[in-house]
Design a protein around this motif. Structure first.
Motif, short mmCIF file in Angstrom:
data_model
loop_
_atom_site.label_atom_id
_atom_site.label_comp_id
_atom_site.label_asym_id
_atom_site.label_seq_id
_atom_site.Cartn_x
_atom_site.Cartn_y
_atom_site.Cartn_z
N CYS A 2 42.44 55.53 28.29
CA CYS A 2 42.63 55.27 29.69
C CYS A 2 42.61 56.50 30.55
O CYS A 2 42.00 56.51 31.59
N MET A 5 38.87 57.98 31.74
CA MET A 5 37.78 57.05 31.94
C MET A 5 36.82 57.50 33.00
O MET A 5 37.20 58.11 33.99
N PRO A 10 33.76 51.50 33.07
CA PRO A 10 35.20 51.29 33.10
C PRO A 10 35.79 50.71 31.84
O PRO A 10 36.93 50.95 31.53
N VAL A 11 35.03 49.91 31.10
CA VAL A 11 35.61 49.30 29.92
C VAL A 11 35.35 50.15 28.69
O VAL A 11 36.25 50.48 27.94
N CYS A 14 37.29 53.24 27.88
CA CYS A 14 38.68 53.05 27.49
C CYS A 14 38.89 53.35 26.02
O CYS A 14 40.02 53.35 25.54
N CYS A 18 44.30 57.54 24.43
CA CYS A 18 45.39 57.69 25.38
C CYS A 18 46.59 58.34 24.75
O CYS A 18 47.51 58.70 25.43
N ARG A 88 46.09 48.07 20.20
CA ARG A 88 45.08 47.63 21.17
C ARG A 88 44.18 46.60 20.51
O ARG A 88 43.36 46.94 19.67
N ASP A 179 45.02 44.77 27.39
CA ASP A 179 44.55 46.14 27.26
C ASP A 179 45.64 47.14 27.61
O ASP A 179 46.69 46.81 28.17
N PRO A 182 45.63 52.08 32.31
CA PRO A 182 45.98 51.37 33.54
C PRO A 182 45.25 50.04 33.71
O PRO A 182 45.45 49.37 34.71
N ARG A 183 44.44 49.62 32.76
CA ARG A 183 43.65 48.40 32.92
C ARG A 183 44.39 47.16 32.48
O ARG A 183 43.93 46.05 32.69
N GLY A 184 45.53 47.34 31.84
CA GLY A 184 46.33 46.21 31.39
C GLY A 184 47.78 46.62 31.26
O GLY A 184 48.16 47.74 31.58
#
Length: 216
Positions: A2, A5, A10-11, A14, A18, A88, A179, A182-184
């Protein structure tokens, strides 16, 4: 994953780790053009993983990515992945693991970065690949592709092997947390490294885990 990125991917970006507590080096680590094979690393070896949902067997091919295969062999033989959570789980993308539940162990191994391998195989469904936070920055985090992810080939993610058996087990892993930030709102890799397994047990108790990983 994350923190590093790129906006235009964006996906897929990931997959960058992190769990690293420091930013990746701007300059990739120097490496010999032809890495010498450690005497103890087989050209092909299998890793059995007993998990909370059943047995998974990985087949690792040194010809695909010798540096990654050697490093994974050392990690498994050391017991690094024993007790690790699948933190994840994205059924239509990847299943990722590889942050030890003991912060001291995690910190030690996360400082041992390995140089990149050239991408010789495609990130097809079932392949096993090291995550990375940038050039020359692979450490311990690994993912299994749960679908064909061709964009990862172009980004330099080099598969080290594939799932020989147990894809159905990986497809049953608990995925309800979503996820990573910061995406989930799923587990935060930085917090796993900092707090260890207690963070996951307190906030994400339903995560599946590896009971034991061993070279067959």
């Amino acid at each position: 994953m994350c923190g590093y990125m790129r906006a235009k991917v964006p996906v897929l970006a990931c997959l960058l780790t992190c769990g690293c507590s420091t930013a990746p080096d701007n300059k990739p680590a120097a490496a010999p053009a032809k890495p010498a094979q450690p005497a103890h690393t087989p050209d092909i070896y299998r890793v059995s993983m007993d998990t909370s949902k059943g047995a998974v067997v990985l087949e690792i091919m040194r010809a695909w990515a010798p540096r990654g295969a050697d490093h994974f062999y050392e990690l498994v033989r050391s017991g690094y992945y024993d007790g690790d959570r699948f933190y994840r789980v994205m059924p239509r993308f990847v299943v990722q693991f590889g942050i030890n539940g003991d912060p001291q162990v995690s910190q030690l191994w996360s400082s041992l970065r390995i140089p990149d391998d050239p991408v010789k195989q495609k990130n097809r469904k079932g392949t096993v690949t090291f995550a990375s936070s940038g050039p020359g920055a692979r450490t311990t985090q690994v993912f299994v592709n749960m679908r064909d992810n061709p964009a990862l080939d172009r980004q330099g993610f080099a598969p080290i092997g594939h799932v020989a058996s147990g894809m159905d087990v990986l497809e049953r892993l608990y995925s309800g947390y979503g996820d990573m930030p910061p995406r989930g709102s799923g587990p935060d890799g930085v917090e796993i490294e900092r707090q260890g397994v207690s963070y996951l047990e307190n906030h994400f108790p339903r995560l599946d885990y590896i009971t034991k990983a061993a070279v067959q």
